[in-house]
Design a protein around this motif. Structure first.
Motif, PDB file in Angstrom:
ATOM      1  N   UNK A  35       0.838  -1.195   0.000  1.00 54.63           N
ATOM      2  CA  UNK A  35       0.000   0.000   0.000  1.00 54.63           C
ATOM      3  C   UNK A  35       0.875   1.247   0.000  1.00 54.63           C
ATOM      4  N   UNK A  36       0.450   2.195  -0.803  1.00 55.18           N
ATOM      5  CA  UNK A  36       1.079   3.508  -0.857  1.00 55.18           C
ATOM      6  C   UNK A  36       0.000   4.550  -0.588  1.00 55.18           C
ATOM      7  N   UNK A  37       0.429   5.740  -0.275  1.00 57.03           N
ATOM      8  CA  UNK A  37      -0.531   6.824  -0.126  1.00 57.03           C
ATOM      9  C   UNK A  37       0.096   8.123  -0.600  1.00 57.03           C
ATOM     10  N   UNK A  38      -0.766   9.060  -0.926  1.00 58.00           N
ATOM     11  CA  UNK A  38      -0.315  10.379  -1.355  1.00 58.00           C
ATOM     12  C   UNK A  38      -1.242  11.425  -0.779  1.00 58.00           C
ATOM     13  N   UNK A  39      -0.672  12.272   0.051  1.00 55.25           N
ATOM     14  CA  UNK A  39      -1.435  13.370   0.640  1.00 55.25           C
ATOM     15  C   UNK A  39      -1.560  14.501  -0.373  1.00 55.25           C
ATOM     16  N   UNK A  40      -2.539  15.373  -0.231  1.00 58.80           N
ATOM     17  CA  UNK A  40      -2.683  16.514  -1.136  1.00 58.80           C
ATOM     18  C   UNK A  40      -1.400  17.340  -1.203  1.00 58.80           C
ATOM     19  N   UNK A  41      -0.847  17.479  -2.389  1.00 60.21           N
ATOM     20  CA  UNK A  41       0.383  18.232  -2.559  1.00 60.21           C
ATOM     21  C   UNK A  41       1.631  17.515  -2.092  1.00 60.21           C
ATOM     22  N   UNK A  42       1.485  16.272  -1.651  1.00 62.62           N
ATOM     23  CA  UNK A  42       2.620  15.539  -1.117  1.00 62.62           C
ATOM     24  C   UNK A  42       3.168  14.503  -2.082  1.00 62.62           C
ATOM     25  N   UNK A  43       4.228  13.848  -1.635  1.00 64.02           N
ATOM     26  CA  UNK A  43       4.846  12.806  -2.448  1.00 64.02           C
ATOM     27  C   UNK A  43       4.206  11.458  -2.147  1.00 64.02           C
ATOM     28  N   UNK A  44       4.336  10.557  -3.069  1.00 63.91           N
ATOM     29  CA  UNK A  44       3.876   9.191  -2.851  1.00 63.91           C
ATOM     30  C   UNK A  44       4.722   8.543  -1.762  1.00 63.91           C
ATOM     31  N   UNK A  45       4.055   7.870  -0.830  1.00 68.98           N
ATOM     32  CA  UNK A  45       4.732   7.251   0.314  1.00 68.98           C
ATOM     33  C   UNK A  45       4.336   5.790   0.409  1.00 68.98           C
ATOM     34  N   UNK A  91      -5.344  11.126   2.680  1.00 71.05           N
ATOM     35  CA  UNK A  91      -4.756  11.059   1.360  1.00 71.05           C
ATOM     36  C   UNK A  91      -5.436  10.009   0.507  1.00 71.05           C
ATOM     37  N   UNK A  92      -4.909   9.837  -0.683  1.00 71.71           N
ATOM     38  CA  UNK A  92      -5.385   8.779  -1.568  1.00 71.71           C
ATOM     39  C   UNK A  92      -4.480   7.568  -1.369  1.00 71.71           C
TER      40      UNK A  92
END
Length: 131
Positions: A35-45, A91-92
């Motif tokens: 699983x990865x996530x990406x916050x608004x304006x952030x990098x993929x984590x 995030x997504x």
């Protein structure tokens, strides 16, 4: 690899959510899932992953102790149980799949090639945590 995600939604801080991702592949012997996530304006984590062959698990420090990844090997389905959610978890969230374990685990642990292209990538599901 085709991935179908479900789950997500909105919850207050301290609450829980569960994500699910079903994988299908006709060519790979092993399908390692994460699983990865990406916050608004952030990098993929990268936040969590599980090895299809031996069940090894890796977590990012940001979710260690709060999130739990698990899988149903019979169905090649992976789950992410998210407890004690915080607003910064918003995030997504994306499910990822790959025939190689190394690149997936490296990114979850904060190292590795951020441009790596996975064998499968989910459509994303929104998780919103309000304070």
């Amino acid at each position: 690899v085709q991935l179908v995600e479900s789950g997500g939604g909105s919850v207050q801080a301290g609450g829980s959510l569960r994500l699910s991702c079903a994988a299908s592949s006709s060519t790979l012997i092993y399908v390692h899932l994460g699983w990865f996530r990406q916050a608004p304006g952030g990098k993929r984590e990268g936040i969590a992953c599980i090895n299809d062959e031996d069940g090894r698990i890796a977590y990012a420090e940001s979710v260690q102790g709060r999130f739990t990844i698990s899988r149903d090997n019979g169905e090649r389905r992976v789950y992410l149980q998210m407890d004690h959610l915080r607003p910064e978890d918003t995030g997504v969230y994306y499910c990822a799949a790959d025939g190689a374990w190394g690149p997936l685990a490296d990114l979850v642990q904060g190292v590795g090639n951020t441009n790596y292209r996975f064998d499968g990538w989910g459509q994303g599901t929104q998780v919103t945590v309000s304070s």
